[in-house]
Motif scaffolding. Structure first.
Motif, PDB file in Angstrom:
ATOM      1  N   ASP A  85      36.234  41.749  41.198  1.00 12.22           N
ATOM      2  CA  ASP A  85      36.535  41.439  42.824  1.00 12.22           C
ATOM      3  C   ASP A  85      35.181  42.204  43.613  1.00 12.22           C
ATOM      4  OD1 ASP A  85      38.662  39.979  42.559  1.00 12.22           O
ATOM      5  OD2 ASP A  85      39.934  41.755  43.156  1.00 12.22           O
ATOM      6  N   LYS A  89      32.451  40.026  45.773  1.00 15.33           N
ATOM      7  CA  LYS A  89      32.347  40.421  47.232  1.00 15.33           C
ATOM      8  C   LYS A  89      31.134  40.761  47.597  1.00 15.33           C
ATOM      9  CE  LYS A  89      37.465  40.726  47.896  1.00 15.33           C
ATOM     10  NZ  LYS A  89      38.364  41.577  47.931  1.00 15.33           N
ATOM     11  N   SER A  90      30.338  41.883  46.909  1.00 11.53           N
ATOM     12  CA  SER A  90      29.206  42.583  47.337  1.00 11.53           C
ATOM     13  C   SER A  90      28.008  42.275  46.641  1.00 11.53           C
ATOM     14  CB  SER A  90      29.393  44.000  46.968  1.00 11.53           C
ATOM     15  OG  SER A  90      30.446  44.710  47.568  1.00 11.53           O
TER      16      SER A  90
END
Length: 218
Positions: A85, A89-90
């Motif tokens: 995750d 996302k980053s």
């Protein structure tokens, strides 16, 4: 120097321009073992290792150019789902290969659902990883045929994403309270999920649920 040698030298991609491969696993010795294999693959260059989420985030933030992350199913402070995750996302530009033992096939399924670009069983890493990295360098995601066959031959996964998250934390040895804190749930909600998980797996204890989950028998 003959003409053939000159041609090879002129067309070879400079080392600095090849995708950097970062290896992350909770055990440094596993990182080193995978790293020794990656170092022999000409299409990529070996980068540093990480054993926890903070170290991995720091390495990914420092990458310049294309990067590939080879990720074990656990870091010292996080399970596969939480790490995927964060990376997705980053650092959406990073390509991810998840590596798991044969007894951890459930994590392969989780990795694919969470958007990993490829997966590799540890027992087949010597033959599979060079092919996988070659495809990723070309920009293609790939699931090895034998893994795809096993995935498609199984019954539909009855566990929800949240149930996968909770089971992964059980595997890491977290208590109900720790799971509730990690996921932002109440302890009663965690107990509710555990009851549903036990019913779906046809077990009546944490140990049995963990054993069945890591073996992929659900």
């Amino acid at each position: 120097m003959n003409d053939a040698q000159t041609q090879v030298d002129m067309t070879a991609e400079p080392l600095a321009e090849r995708p950097q491969v970062i290896v992350a696993d909770r055990q440094l010795i596993v990182c080193q073992g995978i790293g020794s294999l990656v170092a022999q693959i000409p299409e990529v260059r070996l980068g540093p290792f990480a054993t926890d989420k903070a170290g991995l985030k720091q390495l990914l933030s420092q990458t310049d150019g294309p990067a590939i992350l080879i990720l074990g199913v656990r870091l010292s402070d996080g399970d596969l789902t939480s790490v995927l995750d964060v990376v997705r996302k980053s650092y959406p530009q990073v390509m991810i290969v998840v590596v798991a033992e044969d007894t951890e096939f459930a994590f392969i399924r989780t990795a694919i659902k969470s958007g990993a670009n490829s997966v590799c069983m540890m027992s087949q890493i010597l033959t599979s990883l060079p092919k996988i990295l070659g495809k990723l360098v070309e920009g293609h995601s790939i699931v090895p045929t034998d893994i795809l066959r096993k995935l498609t031959s199984e019954n539909a996964d009855s566990l929800s994403r949240r149930e996968h998250e909770i089971l992964a934390l059980l595997v890491d040895g977290l208590t109900n309270f720790q799971i509730s804190a990690r996921l932002g749930l109440s302890e009663n909600t965690v107990k509710y999920y555990l009851k549903a998980i036990y019913q779906k797996l046809d077990v009546n204890s944490r140990g049995a649920a963990i054993a069945k989950y890591v073996a992929g028998n659900y």
